[in-house]
Motif scaffolding. Structure first.
Motif, PDB file in Angstrom:
ATOM      1  N   MET A  15       0.852  -1.196   0.000  1.00 36.46           N
ATOM      2  CA  MET A  15       0.000   0.000   0.000  1.00 36.46           C
ATOM      3  C   MET A  15       0.883   1.239   0.000  1.00 36.46           C
ATOM      4  O   MET A  15       1.746   1.380   0.867  1.00 36.46           O
ATOM      5  N   GLY A  17       0.635   5.464   0.068  1.00 38.94           N
ATOM      6  CA  GLY A  17      -0.259   6.604   0.224  1.00 38.94           C
ATOM      7  C   GLY A  17       0.365   7.594   1.188  1.00 38.94           C
ATOM      8  O   GLY A  17       1.168   7.212   2.047  1.00 38.94           O
ATOM      9  N   LYS A  23      -3.992   4.236   4.532  1.00 37.84           N
ATOM     10  CA  LYS A  23      -3.209   3.027   4.252  1.00 37.84           C
ATOM     11  C   LYS A  23      -3.449   1.947   5.290  1.00 37.84           C
ATOM     12  O   LYS A  23      -3.682   0.797   4.961  1.00 37.84           O
ATOM     13  N   GLN A  26      -7.090   0.515   5.263  1.00 38.50           N
ATOM     14  CA  GLN A  26      -7.336  -0.295   4.070  1.00 38.50           C
ATOM     15  C   GLN A  26      -6.454  -1.548   4.063  1.00 38.50           C
ATOM     16  O   GLN A  26      -6.924  -2.630   3.694  1.00 38.50           O
ATOM     17  N   ALA A  27      -5.199  -1.409   4.490  1.00 37.51           N
ATOM     18  CA  ALA A  27      -4.305  -2.568   4.497  1.00 37.51           C
ATOM     19  C   ALA A  27      -4.878  -3.672   5.382  1.00 37.51           C
ATOM     20  O   ALA A  27      -4.864  -4.849   5.031  1.00 37.51           O
ATOM     21  N   ASP A  94       2.464  -2.157   4.622  1.00 35.36           N
ATOM     22  CA  ASP A  94       1.947  -0.794   4.743  1.00 35.36           C
ATOM     23  C   ASP A  94       3.051   0.077   5.333  1.00 35.36           C
ATOM     24  O   ASP A  94       3.460  -0.120   6.461  1.00 35.36           O
ATOM     25  N   HIS A 122      -1.926   2.375  -4.967  1.00 31.12           N
ATOM     26  CA  HIS A 122      -1.762   3.780  -4.576  1.00 31.12           C
ATOM     27  C   HIS A 122      -3.098   4.349  -4.135  1.00 31.12           C
ATOM     28  O   HIS A 122      -4.049   4.412  -4.910  1.00 31.12           O
ATOM     29  N   LEU A 123      -3.152   4.787  -2.876  1.00 32.00           N
ATOM     30  CA  LEU A 123      -4.352   5.442  -2.342  1.00 32.00           C
ATOM     31  C   LEU A 123      -4.182   6.942  -2.521  1.00 32.00           C
ATOM     32  O   LEU A 123      -3.385   7.571  -1.823  1.00 32.00           O
TER      33      LEU A 123
END
Ligand code: AMP
Length: 214
Positions: A15, A17, A23, A26-27, A94, A122-123
């Protein structure tokens, strides 16, 4: 250890970002979704600081100022958890690599062990939203306005070039991270599933130069 013996079907996701992009959240959700391990370099560093370990005492000032800590410390700290996670089915990494130099260093060691990253996510979140989110969560000494702004600057200078690094290797998924958590997760999962389907052999060819990146 060869790639074939190192859990050939392991999913290895990275991840990327800016601080505050989501990150960590979401990770964790992506790791749950795929039944793999979430490894966060920042969390491991904060744990070392809280426990007062040698690593913790060495990195505390840097982390509190929003500076990156030396590559060797990060690489040593992550080696064991990454190898263990890979053997157990894969990982969502992350916070590492944070620079092209770290990615290249990880490639030299991890690539040979077949544990290089397979897909980077990519966030993407605009800067004003990043600052708003980080002030709202205020996690520790590195979450004051000045340090937040500095961390975003460090991200722009040192981490953003990683996007091109992975893009050139066709390993990058782009996601609009400025949406509700569930929508972002859904978008990542759909794109990852598509990528894993398109490249089922990626895990097995991870030692080839265009695949074996970390
Ligand atoms: P994070 O929670 O990922 O935002 O990381 C918090 C802090 O830990 C960063 O601001 C850095 O000081 C340090 N850090 C985390 N990961 C790395 C890394 N890969 N390289 C250098 N410093 C890191």
């Amino acid at each position: 250890m060869t790639m074939q013996s190192a859990a050939p079907r392991a999913k290895r996701i990275l991840m990327i970002g800016a601080p505050g992009a989501g990150k960590g959240t979401q990770a964790q959700l992506i790791a749950q979704q795929f039944g793999i391990t979430h490894i966060a370099s920042g969390d491991l560093l904060r744990r070392n600081i809280a426990e007062g370990t040698t690593i913790g005492r060495t990195v505390e000032q840097l982390v509190n100022k929003g500076e990156l800590v030396p590559d060797a410390i990060i690489m040593d700290m992550l080696r064991k958890p990454v190898l263990a996670a890979n053997a157990a089915g894969g990982y969502v990494l992350d916070g590492f690599p944070r620079t092209v130099e770290q990615a290249e260093a990880a490639y030299r060691t991890a690539g040979n062990l077949g544990v290089g990253v397979q897909i980077a996510v990519h966030l993407d979140v605009p800067e004003d939203e990043l600052i708003r989110r980080m002030l709202a969560r205020a996690r520790g000494a590195d979450d004051t306005v000045d340090v937040i702004k500095h961390r975003i600057k460090v991200y722009e200078e040192k981490t953003r070039p990683l996007l091109e690094y992975y893009q050139q290797r066709e390993l990058l998924i782009q996601v609009n991270g400025a949406r509700p958590v569930g929508e972002v997760t859904w978008s990542i999962v759909v794109q990852l599933q598509r990528a894993f389907k398109q490249r089922p052999a990626a895990a097995r060819t991870a030692t080839a130069p265009d695949r074996a990146v970390a």
